[in-house]
Design a protein around this motif. Structure first.
Motif, mmCIF file in Angstrom:
data_model
loop_
_atom_site.group_PDB
_atom_site.id
_atom_site.type_symbol
_atom_site.label_atom_id
_atom_site.label_comp_id
_atom_site.label_asym_id
_atom_site.label_seq_id
_atom_site.Cartn_x
_atom_site.Cartn_y
_atom_site.Cartn_z
ATOM 1 N N SER A 172 0.828 -1.210 0.000
ATOM 2 C CA SER A 172 0.000 0.000 0.000
ATOM 3 C C SER A 172 0.862 1.259 0.000
ATOM 4 C CB SER A 172 -0.955 0.001 1.191
ATOM 5 O OG SER A 172 -0.240 -0.020 2.403
ATOM 6 N N VAL A 173 1.992 1.227 0.663
ATOM 7 C CA VAL A 173 2.896 2.383 0.697
ATOM 8 C C VAL A 173 3.478 2.632 -0.688
ATOM 9 C CG1 VAL A 173 5.006 3.317 1.718
ATOM 10 C CG2 VAL A 173 3.439 2.008 3.122
ATOM 11 N N ALA A 174 3.911 1.573 -1.372
ATOM 12 C CA ALA A 174 4.484 1.719 -2.709
ATOM 13 C C ALA A 174 3.435 2.243 -3.688
ATOM 14 C CB ALA A 174 5.057 0.398 -3.198
ATOM 15 N N ILE A 175 2.217 1.776 -3.557
ATOM 16 C CA ILE A 175 1.149 2.244 -4.439
ATOM 17 C C ILE A 175 0.886 3.726 -4.196
ATOM 18 C CG2 ILE A 175 -1.321 2.047 -4.927
ATOM 19 C CD1 ILE A 175 -0.939 -1.012 -4.454
ATOM 20 N N ARG A 176 0.849 4.128 -2.935
ATOM 21 C CA ARG A 176 0.636 5.540 -2.612
ATOM 22 C C ARG A 176 1.756 6.412 -3.173
ATOM 23 N NH1 ARG A 176 1.021 5.819 2.816
ATOM 24 N NH2 ARG A 176 2.944 7.017 2.804
ATOM 25 N N TYR A 177 3.010 5.976 -2.999
ATOM 26 C CA TYR A 177 4.141 6.736 -3.533
ATOM 27 C C TYR A 177 4.090 6.790 -5.054
ATOM 28 C CZ TYR A 177 6.694 7.213 0.896
ATOM 29 O OH TYR A 177 7.096 7.563 2.163
ATOM 30 N N SER A 178 3.683 5.699 -5.669
ATOM 31 C CA SER A 178 3.568 5.658 -7.124
ATOM 32 C C SER A 178 2.511 6.653 -7.612
ATOM 33 C CB SER A 178 3.205 4.245 -7.577
ATOM 34 O OG SER A 178 3.036 4.198 -8.966
ATOM 35 N N GLN A 179 1.406 6.729 -6.913
ATOM 36 C CA GLN A 179 0.355 7.683 -7.274
ATOM 37 C C GLN A 179 0.836 9.119 -7.085
ATOM 38 O OE1 GLN A 179 -2.689 6.143 -4.680
ATOM 39 N NE2 GLN A 179 -3.595 4.904 -6.319
ATOM 40 N N GLU A 180 1.595 9.362 -6.021
ATOM 41 C CA GLU A 180 2.130 10.697 -5.791
ATOM 42 C C GLU A 180 3.115 11.072 -6.903
ATOM 43 O OE1 GLU A 180 3.743 10.547 -1.828
ATOM 44 O OE2 GLU A 180 1.756 10.402 -0.911
ATOM 45 N N LEU A 181 3.949 10.121 -7.308
ATOM 46 C CA LEU A 181 4.876 10.353 -8.407
ATOM 47 C C LEU A 181 4.109 10.625 -9.702
ATOM 48 C CD1 LEU A 181 7.709 10.469 -9.631
ATOM 49 C CD2 LEU A 181 7.651 7.969 -9.786
ATOM 50 N N ASP A 182 3.066 9.853 -9.959
ATOM 51 C CA ASP A 182 2.236 10.086 -11.144
ATOM 52 C C ASP A 182 1.673 11.502 -11.153
ATOM 53 O OD1 ASP A 182 2.628 7.531 -12.099
ATOM 54 O OD2 ASP A 182 0.681 6.768 -11.412
ATOM 55 N N ASN A 183 1.199 11.954 -10.002
ATOM 56 C CA ASN A 183 0.646 13.306 -9.914
ATOM 57 C C ASN A 183 1.698 14.364 -10.223
ATOM 58 O OD1 ASN A 183 -1.943 12.449 -9.285
ATOM 59 N ND2 ASN A 183 -1.567 12.477 -7.090
ATOM 60 N N LEU A 184 2.901 14.181 -9.701
ATOM 61 C CA LEU A 184 3.983 15.128 -9.984
ATOM 62 C C LEU A 184 4.347 15.125 -11.466
ATOM 63 C CD1 LEU A 184 6.282 14.452 -6.892
ATOM 64 C CD2 LEU A 184 4.996 16.553 -7.364
ATOM 65 N N LEU A 185 4.423 13.936 -12.057
ATOM 66 C CA LEU A 185 4.743 13.837 -13.482
ATOM 67 C C LEU A 185 3.645 14.459 -14.336
ATOM 68 C CD1 LEU A 185 6.201 10.234 -13.517
ATOM 69 C CD2 LEU A 185 7.468 12.344 -13.936
ATOM 70 N N ASN A 186 2.397 14.247 -13.954
ATOM 71 C CA ASN A 186 1.284 14.867 -14.680
ATOM 72 C C ASN A 186 1.350 16.389 -14.596
ATOM 73 O OD1 ASN A 186 0.218 12.430 -15.528
ATOM 74 N ND2 ASN A 186 -1.169 12.259 -13.774
ATOM 75 N N GLU A 187 1.679 16.899 -13.421
ATOM 76 C CA GLU A 187 1.806 18.344 -13.253
ATOM 77 C C GLU A 187 2.931 18.886 -14.129
ATOM 78 O OE1 GLU A 187 2.689 21.654 -9.767
ATOM 79 O OE2 GLU A 187 2.144 19.612 -9.192
ATOM 80 N N TYR A 188 4.058 18.175 -14.152
ATOM 81 C CA TYR A 188 5.175 18.581 -15.004
ATOM 82 C C TYR A 188 4.735 18.620 -16.465
ATOM 83 C CZ TYR A 188 9.775 18.707 -17.166
ATOM 84 O OH TYR A 188 10.864 19.072 -17.918
ATOM 85 N N ASN A 189 4.061 17.577 -16.909
ATOM 86 C CA ASN A 189 3.601 17.519 -18.296
ATOM 87 C C ASN A 189 2.643 18.657 -18.620
ATOM 88 O OD1 ASN A 189 5.084 15.295 -19.127
ATOM 89 N ND2 ASN A 189 3.537 13.847 -18.443
ATOM 90 N N ARG A 190 1.727 18.949 -17.724
ATOM 91 C CA ARG A 190 0.774 20.036 -17.947
ATOM 92 C C ARG A 190 1.488 21.383 -18.054
ATOM 93 N NH1 ARG A 190 -2.436 17.175 -14.373
ATOM 94 N NH2 ARG A 190 -1.666 18.368 -12.608
ATOM 95 N N MET A 191 2.504 21.574 -17.229
ATOM 96 C CA MET A 191 3.142 22.878 -17.151
ATOM 97 C C MET A 191 4.245 23.091 -18.187
ATOM 98 S SD MET A 191 3.332 23.266 -13.004
ATOM 99 C CE MET A 191 3.923 24.949 -12.986
ATOM 100 N N TYR A 192 4.976 22.033 -18.535
ATOM 101 C CA TYR A 192 6.209 22.249 -19.290
ATOM 102 C C TYR A 192 6.339 21.468 -20.590
ATOM 103 C CZ TYR A 192 7.476 24.458 -14.941
ATOM 104 O OH TYR A 192 7.487 25.263 -13.849
ATOM 105 N N ILE A 193 5.438 20.559 -20.861
ATOM 106 C CA ILE A 193 5.519 19.801 -22.110
ATOM 107 C C ILE A 193 4.437 20.317 -23.044
ATOM 108 C CG2 ILE A 193 5.378 17.522 -23.199
ATOM 109 C CD1 ILE A 193 7.788 17.822 -21.303
ATOM 110 N N LYS A 194 4.860 20.772 -24.206
ATOM 111 C CA LYS A 194 3.894 21.262 -25.180
ATOM 112 C C LYS A 194 3.168 20.081 -25.800
ATOM 113 C CE LYS A 194 6.388 25.416 -26.275
ATOM 114 N NZ LYS A 194 7.032 26.231 -27.273
#
Length: 58
Positions: A29-51
């Motif tokens: 459950s901890v790894a899944i939570r961290y994975s989801q948090e990483l996904d959220n950060l990557l999604n934010e990066y993509n929204r902000m900086y990837i055309k």
């Protein structure tokens, strides 16, 4: 949030995920939570900086 700060957070979360997965297993459950948090950060990066790539019709 500036780009470099977000990259640092992504790298930190990725390292944490790897460590948790080694210790507790990838499906813990901890790894899944961290994975989801990483996904959220990557999604934010993509929204902000990837055309968005437009697909042209051939």
């Amino acid at each position: 949030m500036i780009k470099q700060d977000l990259v640092v957070l992504i790298e930190k979360k990725r390292a944490e995920l790897i460590q948790v997965a080694i210790t507790n297993g990838l499906t813990s459950s901890v790894a899944i939570r961290y994975s989801q948090e990483l996904d959220n950060l990557l999604n934010e990066y993509n929204r902000m900086y990837i055309k968005k790539v437009s697909h042209s019709t051939y």
